[in-house]
Scaffold this motif. Structure first.
Motif, PDB file in Angstrom:
ATOM      1  N   ARG A   1      -1.107 -12.223 -60.041  1.00  7.67           N
ATOM      2  CA  ARG A   1      -1.017 -13.458 -59.257  1.00  7.67           C
ATOM      3  C   ARG A   1       0.400 -13.733 -58.791  1.00  7.67           C
ATOM      4  O   ARG A   1       0.638 -14.724 -58.123  1.00  7.67           O
TER       5      ARG A   1
ATOM      6  N   THR B   1      -8.828 -12.531 -65.838  1.00  7.18           N
ATOM      7  CA  THR B   1      -7.899 -13.359 -66.618  1.00  7.18           C
ATOM      8  C   THR B   1      -8.389 -14.799 -66.693  1.00  7.18           C
ATOM      9  O   THR B   1      -8.200 -15.463 -67.701  1.00  7.18           O
TER      10      THR B   1
ATOM     11  N   TYR C   1     -23.288 -20.538 -59.384  1.00  6.92           N
ATOM     12  CA  TYR C   1     -24.140 -21.140 -58.342  1.00  6.92           C
ATOM     13  C   TYR C   1     -23.300 -22.027 -57.438  1.00  6.92           C
ATOM     14  O   TYR C   1     -22.130 -22.277 -57.702  1.00  6.92           O
TER      15      TYR C   1
ATOM     16  N   GLY D   1     -14.610 -15.906 -53.623  1.00  4.26           N
ATOM     17  CA  GLY D   1     -15.816 -15.164 -53.995  1.00  4.26           C
ATOM     18  C   GLY D   1     -15.511 -13.959 -54.870  1.00  4.26           C
ATOM     19  O   GLY D   1     -16.343 -13.043 -54.985  1.00  4.26           O
ATOM     20  N   LYS D   2     -14.362 -13.968 -55.532  1.00  9.31           N
ATOM     21  CA  LYS D   2     -13.978 -12.826 -56.370  1.00  9.31           C
ATOM     22  C   LYS D   2     -14.958 -12.637 -57.529  1.00  9.31           C
ATOM     23  O   LYS D   2     -15.387 -11.520 -57.800  1.00  9.31           O
ATOM     24  N   GLY D   3     -15.304 -13.751 -58.205  1.00  8.05           N
ATOM     25  CA  GLY D   3     -16.236 -13.655 -59.328  1.00  8.05           C
ATOM     26  C   GLY D   3     -17.616 -13.210 -58.867  1.00  8.05           C
ATOM     27  O   GLY D   3     -18.260 -12.351 -59.483  1.00  8.05           O
ATOM     28  N   THR D   4     -18.074 -13.779 -57.746  1.00  7.95           N
ATOM     29  CA  THR D   4     -19.397 -13.450 -57.202  1.00  7.95           C
ATOM     30  C   THR D   4     -19.479 -11.959 -56.864  1.00  7.95           C
ATOM     31  O   THR D   4     -20.418 -11.262 -57.246  1.00  7.95           O
TER      32      THR D   4
ATOM     33  N   ARG E   1     -10.086 -19.123 -70.115  1.00 11.59           N
ATOM     34  CA  ARG E   1     -11.002 -20.247 -70.390  1.00 11.59           C
ATOM     35  C   ARG E   1     -11.598 -20.128 -71.794  1.00 11.59           C
ATOM     36  O   ARG E   1     -11.832 -21.112 -72.466  1.00 11.59           O
TER      37      ARG E   1
ATOM     38  N   ARG F   1      -4.263 -25.667 -56.741  1.00 12.22           N
ATOM     39  CA  ARG F   1      -4.464 -24.217 -56.972  1.00 12.22           C
ATOM     40  C   ARG F   1      -4.244 -23.445 -55.678  1.00 12.22           C
ATOM     41  O   ARG F   1      -3.673 -22.350 -55.682  1.00 12.22           O
TER      42      ARG F   1
ATOM     43  N   GLU G   1      -1.823 -24.927 -62.439  1.00  8.40           N
ATOM     44  CA  GLU G   1      -0.623 -24.067 -62.443  1.00  8.40           C
ATOM     45  C   GLU G   1      -0.922 -22.717 -63.079  1.00  8.40           C
ATOM     46  O   GLU G   1      -1.919 -22.563 -63.781  1.00  8.40           O
TER      47      GLU G   1
ATOM     48  N   VAL H   1      -0.577 -19.838 -65.822  1.00  9.64           N
ATOM     49  CA  VAL H   1      -0.256 -19.661 -67.239  1.00  9.64           C
ATOM     50  C   VAL H   1       0.894 -18.642 -67.293  1.00  9.64           C
ATOM     51  O   VAL H   1       0.951 -17.734 -66.457  1.00  9.64           O
TER      52      VAL H   1
ATOM     53  N   GLN I   1     -18.472 -14.597 -44.569  1.00 12.29           N
ATOM     54  CA  GLN I   1     -19.882 -14.304 -44.240  1.00 12.29           C
ATOM     55  C   GLN I   1     -20.774 -14.734 -45.420  1.00 12.29           C
ATOM     56  O   GLN I   1     -20.272 -15.111 -46.480  1.00 12.29           O
TER      57      GLN I   1
ATOM     58  N   GLY J   1     -11.816 -19.457 -55.016  1.00 14.94           N
ATOM     59  CA  GLY J   1     -13.043 -19.751 -54.279  1.00 14.94           C
ATOM     60  C   GLY J   1     -13.408 -18.727 -53.226  1.00 14.94           C
ATOM     61  O   GLY J   1     -14.433 -18.856 -52.548  1.00 14.94           O
TER      62      GLY J   1
ATOM     63  N   GLN K   1       3.864  -9.962 -62.133  1.00 14.36           N
ATOM     64  CA  GLN K   1       2.634  -9.406 -62.734  1.00 14.36           C
ATOM     65  C   GLN K   1       2.253  -8.087 -62.052  1.00 14.36           C
ATOM     66  O   GLN K   1       1.764  -7.161 -62.706  1.00 14.36           O
TER      67      GLN K   1
ATOM     68  N   GLY L   1      -8.299 -11.875 -60.601  1.00 14.38           N
ATOM     69  CA  GLY L   1      -7.422 -12.979 -61.011  1.00 14.38           C
ATOM     70  C   GLY L   1      -6.041 -12.513 -61.443  1.00 14.38           C
ATOM     71  O   GLY L   1      -5.236 -13.320 -61.894  1.00 14.38           O
TER      72      GLY L   1
ATOM     73  N   ARG M   1     -19.142 -25.693 -56.593  1.00 16.25           N
ATOM     74  CA  ARG M   1     -19.523 -24.615 -57.534  1.00 16.25           C
ATOM     75  C   ARG M   1     -20.070 -25.204 -58.837  1.00 16.25           C
ATOM     76  O   ARG M   1     -19.578 -26.200 -59.344  1.00 16.25           O
TER      77      ARG M   1
HETATM   78  P1  AP5 Z   1     -16.484 -17.604 -56.911  1.00 14.29           P
HETATM   79  O1  AP5 Z   1     -17.061 -16.240 -56.805  1.00 14.29           O
HETATM   80  O2  AP5 Z   1     -16.672 -18.333 -58.206  1.00 14.29           O
HETATM   81  O3  AP5 Z   1     -14.940 -17.627 -56.454  1.00 14.29           O
HETATM   82  P2  AP5 Z   1     -13.630 -17.003 -57.112  1.00 14.29           P
HETATM   83  O4  AP5 Z   1     -12.857 -16.346 -56.008  1.00 14.29           O
HETATM   84  O5  AP5 Z   1     -13.961 -16.180 -58.309  1.00 14.29           O
HETATM   85  O6  AP5 Z   1     -12.881 -18.343 -57.500  1.00 14.29           O
HETATM   86  P3  AP5 Z   1     -12.146 -18.804 -58.823  1.00 14.29           P
HETATM   87  O7  AP5 Z   1     -12.042 -20.313 -58.767  1.00 14.29           O
HETATM   88  O8  AP5 Z   1     -12.804 -18.267 -60.051  1.00 14.29           O
HETATM   89  O9  AP5 Z   1     -10.746 -18.200 -58.610  1.00 14.29           O
HETATM   90  P4  AP5 Z   1      -9.457 -18.640 -59.236  1.00 14.29           P
HETATM   91  O10 AP5 Z   1      -8.605 -17.495 -58.859  1.00 14.29           O
HETATM   92  O11 AP5 Z   1      -8.935 -19.978 -58.887  1.00 14.29           O
HETATM   93  O12 AP5 Z   1      -9.822 -18.856 -60.767  1.00 14.29           O
HETATM   94  P5  AP5 Z   1      -9.501 -18.070 -62.092  1.00 14.29           P
HETATM   95  O13 AP5 Z   1     -10.641 -18.275 -62.986  1.00 14.29           O
HETATM   96  O14 AP5 Z   1      -9.047 -16.682 -61.789  1.00 14.29           O
HETATM   97  O15 AP5 Z   1     -17.100 -18.478 -55.708  1.00 14.29           O
HETATM   98  C1  AP5 Z   1     -16.779 -19.853 -55.532  1.00 14.29           C
HETATM   99  C2  AP5 Z   1     -18.029 -20.637 -55.087  1.00 14.29           C
HETATM  100  O16 AP5 Z   1     -18.398 -20.220 -53.775  1.00 14.29           O
HETATM  101  C3  AP5 Z   1     -19.273 -20.420 -55.950  1.00 14.29           C
HETATM  102  O17 AP5 Z   1     -19.976 -21.622 -56.062  1.00 14.29           O
HETATM  103  C4  AP5 Z   1     -20.105 -19.365 -55.188  1.00 14.29           C
HETATM  104  O18 AP5 Z   1     -21.506 -19.514 -55.418  1.00 14.29           O
HETATM  105  C5  AP5 Z   1     -19.726 -19.677 -53.757  1.00 14.29           C
HETATM  106  N1  AP5 Z   1     -19.674 -18.487 -52.909  1.00 14.29           N
HETATM  107  C6  AP5 Z   1     -19.162 -17.256 -53.229  1.00 14.29           C
HETATM  108  N2  AP5 Z   1     -19.249 -16.412 -52.182  1.00 14.29           N
HETATM  109  C7  AP5 Z   1     -19.804 -17.132 -51.156  1.00 14.29           C
HETATM  110  C8  AP5 Z   1     -20.134 -16.843 -49.780  1.00 14.29           C
HETATM  111  N3  AP5 Z   1     -19.909 -15.628 -49.255  1.00 14.29           N
HETATM  112  N4  AP5 Z   1     -20.683 -17.828 -49.038  1.00 14.29           N
HETATM  113  C9  AP5 Z   1     -20.910 -19.070 -49.547  1.00 14.29           C
HETATM  114  N5  AP5 Z   1     -20.626 -19.403 -50.846  1.00 14.29           N
HETATM  115  C10 AP5 Z   1     -20.067 -18.456 -51.634  1.00 14.29           C
HETATM  116  O19 AP5 Z   1      -8.202 -18.845 -62.625  1.00 14.29           O
HETATM  117  C11 AP5 Z   1      -8.263 -20.182 -63.129  1.00 14.29           C
HETATM  118  C12 AP5 Z   1      -6.903 -20.577 -63.705  1.00 14.29           C
HETATM  119  O20 AP5 Z   1      -6.546 -19.672 -64.789  1.00 14.29           O
HETATM  120  C13 AP5 Z   1      -5.704 -20.509 -62.748  1.00 14.29           C
HETATM  121  O21 AP5 Z   1      -5.581 -21.686 -61.984  1.00 14.29           O
HETATM  122  C14 AP5 Z   1      -4.537 -20.300 -63.753  1.00 14.29           C
HETATM  123  O22 AP5 Z   1      -4.172 -21.504 -64.353  1.00 14.29           O
HETATM  124  C15 AP5 Z   1      -5.142 -19.397 -64.796  1.00 14.29           C
HETATM  125  N6  AP5 Z   1      -4.927 -17.951 -64.495  1.00 14.29           N
HETATM  126  C16 AP5 Z   1      -5.904 -17.015 -64.233  1.00 14.29           C
HETATM  127  N7  AP5 Z   1      -5.358 -15.800 -64.005  1.00 14.29           N
HETATM  128  C17 AP5 Z   1      -4.003 -15.964 -64.129  1.00 14.29           C
HETATM  129  C18 AP5 Z   1      -2.887 -15.091 -63.981  1.00 14.29           C
HETATM  130  N8  AP5 Z   1      -3.052 -13.787 -63.654  1.00 14.29           N
HETATM  131  N9  AP5 Z   1      -1.646 -15.597 -64.165  1.00 14.29           N
HETATM  132  C19 AP5 Z   1      -1.462 -16.868 -64.511  1.00 14.29           C
HETATM  133  N10 AP5 Z   1      -2.471 -17.773 -64.651  1.00 14.29           N
HETATM  134  C20 AP5 Z   1      -3.734 -17.334 -64.458  1.00 14.29           C
END
Ligand code: AP5
Length: 211
Positions: A92, A34, A136, A15-18, A39, A166, A64, A66, A194, A13, A96, A89, A126
């Motif tokens: 982690r 990743t 969004y 904001g990495k994807g954003t 997904r 998480r 958890e 993967v 910010q 959360g 890795q 991502g 989100r």
């Molecule tokens: P968003 O940009 O979507 O946040 P993010 O940092 O990308 O969050 P993720 O939930 O995607 O990160 P994650 O690391 O948990 O998930 P991942 O998919 O990698 O922003 C979040 C929200 O905030 C949005 O609504 C956005 O609009 C808003 N926002 C953004 N910036 C803002 C700002 N400045 N102000 C206000 N609002 C803002 O991983 C998911 C799962 O996959 C893991 O749990 C795990 O099971 C597995 N996985 C993935 N990678 C690995 C790995 N390397 N090893 C093992 N398992 C893995």
């Protein structure tokens, strides 16, 4: 730096994807994520890898990690096809990070700092557009077009209980990775709390300064 090789780090959360979407547009690099790759392959049979569960879905729905073998293979394949990239991502955990050091060199690791309560608020609010992949937020960034608003979906792991799990998995496994890159002198911190445009201005400047 013609084709930068970047890591984007931060809690779920942050904001990495954003911000990765902005980096891809501005610097013309590949987005290697990743989370999205897993997904798209949630029901892949990984039982031959001697893992606790038979598919990525079972790990992800619990919040958890993967198993490393699955994720390392995804990243290795993606990086072999990219000159410049933003890696989101991964890594982690420290294992890795060691694997990644064998695959490629990095120019910069960007860390988005955001407080825990803000992370929970961002993730539970989100929403994703399944047609475009656009991210969004119900409050911070709702779509203007009601047609888009109607088709938005919530990620399976964005309910509050899984979000808290998480965040605790992040604290235990990924905070040491942040310290690792800090020790290596590759880490630059950005205030991720910010507004999105302000975060982007700082991210862009940090990448340009690293060139
Ligand atoms: P968003 O940009 O979507 O946040 P993010 O940092 O990308 O969050 P993720 O939930 O995607 O990160 P994650 O690391 O948990 O998930 P991942 O998919 O990698 O922003 C979040 C929200 O905030 C949005 O609504 C956005 O609009 C808003 N926002 C953004 N910036 C803002 C700002 N400045 N102000 C206000 N609002 C803002 O991983 C998911 C799962 O996959 C893991 O749990 C795990 O099971 C597995 N996985 C993935 N990678 C690995 C790995 N390397 N090893 C093992 N398992 C893995």
């Amino acid at each position: 730096m013609a084709q930068p090789r970047l890591l984007i780090l931060g809690a779920p959360g942050a904001g990495k994807g954003t911000q990765s979407a902005n980096i891809v547009d501005e610097f013309d690099v590949e987005h290697v994520t990743t989370g999205d790759a897993l997904r798209a392959n949630k029901d892949m049979d990984i039982s031959e890898m001697d893992t606790e569960y038979d598919t990525p879905r079972e790990y992800m729905d619990k919040g958890e990690l993967v198993p490393d073998a699955v994720v390392n293979a995804i990243v290795d394949e993606a990086l072999s096809q990219a000159d410049g990239f933003v890696l989101d991502g991964y890594p982690r955990n420290l294992e890795q990070a060691e694997e990644l050091a064998e695959m490629t060199e990095l120019d910069l690791a960007l860390m988005l700092d955001v407080s825990e309560e803000e992370l929970v608020h961002r993730l539970t609010g989100r929403r994703l557009d399944p047609e475009t992949g656009e991210i969004y937020h119900v409050e911070y960034n709702p779509p203007e077009d009601p047609e888009i608003e109607e088709r938005l979906v919530q990620r399976d792991d964005d309910d509050e209980e899984t979000v808290r799990e998480r965040l605790s998995v992040y604290e235990e496994n990924t905070e040491p990775v942040v310290e690792h890159y800090e020790t290596e002198g590759l880490l630059e911190r950005v205030d991720g709390e910010q507004a999105p445009d302000e975060v982007w201005a700082e991210v862009k400047e940090t990448i340009e300064n690293a060139a």
